[in-house]
Write a protein that holds these residues in place. Structure first.
Motif, mmCIF file in Angstrom:
data_model
loop_
_atom_site.group_PDB
_atom_site.id
_atom_site.type_symbol
_atom_site.label_atom_id
_atom_site.label_comp_id
_atom_site.label_asym_id
_atom_site.label_seq_id
_atom_site.Cartn_x
_atom_site.Cartn_y
_atom_site.Cartn_z
ATOM 1 N N MET A 1 0.847 -1.168 0.000
ATOM 2 C CA MET A 1 0.000 0.000 0.000
ATOM 3 C C MET A 1 0.890 1.228 0.000
ATOM 4 O O MET A 1 1.901 1.272 0.688
ATOM 5 C CB MET A 1 -0.912 0.023 1.224
ATOM 6 N N LEU A 2 0.507 2.207 -0.766
ATOM 7 C CA LEU A 2 1.215 3.477 -0.842
ATOM 8 C C LEU A 2 0.220 4.588 -0.581
ATOM 9 O O LEU A 2 -0.789 4.702 -1.284
ATOM 10 C CB LEU A 2 1.857 3.659 -2.226
ATOM 11 N N ARG A 3 0.475 5.391 0.451
ATOM 12 C CA ARG A 3 -0.366 6.549 0.740
ATOM 13 C C ARG A 3 0.288 7.766 0.118
ATOM 14 O O ARG A 3 1.440 8.071 0.394
ATOM 15 C CB ARG A 3 -0.551 6.770 2.231
ATOM 16 N N ILE A 4 -0.453 8.464 -0.715
ATOM 17 C CA ILE A 4 0.038 9.651 -1.406
ATOM 18 C C ILE A 4 -0.665 10.852 -0.794
ATOM 19 O O ILE A 4 -1.891 10.868 -0.675
ATOM 20 C CB ILE A 4 -0.243 9.548 -2.909
ATOM 21 N N ILE A 17 4.013 6.325 -11.492
ATOM 22 C CA ILE A 17 5.219 5.516 -11.329
ATOM 23 C C ILE A 17 5.408 4.726 -12.622
ATOM 24 O O ILE A 17 4.470 4.077 -13.096
ATOM 25 C CB ILE A 17 5.114 4.544 -10.135
ATOM 26 N N ALA A 18 6.625 4.762 -13.168
ATOM 27 C CA ALA A 18 6.906 4.091 -14.441
ATOM 28 C C ALA A 18 6.509 2.627 -14.414
ATOM 29 O O ALA A 18 6.834 1.904 -13.473
ATOM 30 C CB ALA A 18 8.397 4.203 -14.768
ATOM 31 N N ASN A 19 5.796 2.204 -15.448
ATOM 32 C CA ASN A 19 5.420 0.799 -15.660
ATOM 33 C C ASN A 19 4.700 0.152 -14.478
ATOM 34 O O ASN A 19 4.793 -1.056 -14.291
ATOM 35 C CB ASN A 19 6.641 -0.048 -16.028
ATOM 36 N N HIS A 20 4.020 0.930 -13.691
ATOM 37 C CA HIS A 20 3.253 0.396 -12.566
ATOM 38 C C HIS A 20 1.818 0.889 -12.663
ATOM 39 O O HIS A 20 1.562 2.029 -13.043
ATOM 40 C CB HIS A 20 3.834 0.854 -11.223
ATOM 41 N N THR A 53 1.260 -3.400 -7.108
ATOM 42 C CA THR A 53 1.777 -4.755 -7.216
ATOM 43 C C THR A 53 3.154 -4.671 -7.853
ATOM 44 O O THR A 53 3.297 -4.170 -8.966
ATOM 45 C CB THR A 53 0.842 -5.624 -8.073
ATOM 46 N N THR A 54 4.149 -5.133 -7.135
ATOM 47 C CA THR A 54 5.531 -5.032 -7.602
ATOM 48 C C THR A 54 5.903 -6.290 -8.378
ATOM 49 O O THR A 54 6.675 -7.118 -7.926
ATOM 50 C CB THR A 54 6.485 -4.814 -6.416
ATOM 51 N N THR A 55 5.337 -6.395 -9.572
ATOM 52 C CA THR A 55 5.575 -7.570 -10.410
ATOM 53 C C THR A 55 6.486 -7.254 -11.591
ATOM 54 O O THR A 55 6.628 -8.073 -12.488
ATOM 55 C CB THR A 55 4.243 -8.113 -10.951
#
Length: 135
Positions: A1-4, A17-20, A53-55
């Motif tokens: 989870m990322l809180r912005i 975020i690039a390619n995410h 998702t860091t795939t």
């Protein structure tokens, strides 16, 4: 989870975020129907929780933030960058600066959780009444 969190004064910001892909799940402490996007729009003082998702391949991915400029008013139009490190380097084009279409697409995806898949548990009957009078 990322809180912005948008801590800027008076500027809506695009975040990418690039390619995410970012799955938006909450805006300003209110859960929303999850939706997937590559760019989010965030207003001043607003918080948005996303799932990432860091795939991707092991690399370093550019994180970019730029202002949404929808009026011909002079603003600080710099794109701010950072990186999400896996290892290596990967580039991304920065978010748009004056794309009303991107901003409207993001806003139009924000929906209440009141649906069959995400039912809201709202009472159907009133069991208390409250009357308040201010003098």
């Amino acid at each position: 989870m990322l809180r912005i969190v948008n801590a800027a004064l008076n500027e809506e910001l695009f975040f990418r975020i690039a390619n995410h892909k970012l799955i938006v799940v909450e805006v300003d402490a209110v859960y929303v129907k999850p939706f997937t996007t590559n760019t989010i729009l965030i207003s001043p003082g607003q918080t948005t929780n996303t799932i990432i998702t860091t795939t991707q391949k092991v690399h370093k991915y550019l994180v970019a933030v730029s202002p949404f400029m929808d009026a011909p008013i002079v603003v600080d139009n710099l794109t701010i960058t950072a990186s999400l490190h896996y290892s290596g380097v990967h580039q991304v084009s920065p978010p748009p600066q004056n794309s009303t279409k991107v901003a409207n697409n993001f806003i139009n995806f924000l929906k209440s959780l009141n649906s069959l898949k995400y039912p809201a548990k709202v009472p159907l009957t009133v069991d208390n009444s409250l009357f308040s009078q201010l003098d």
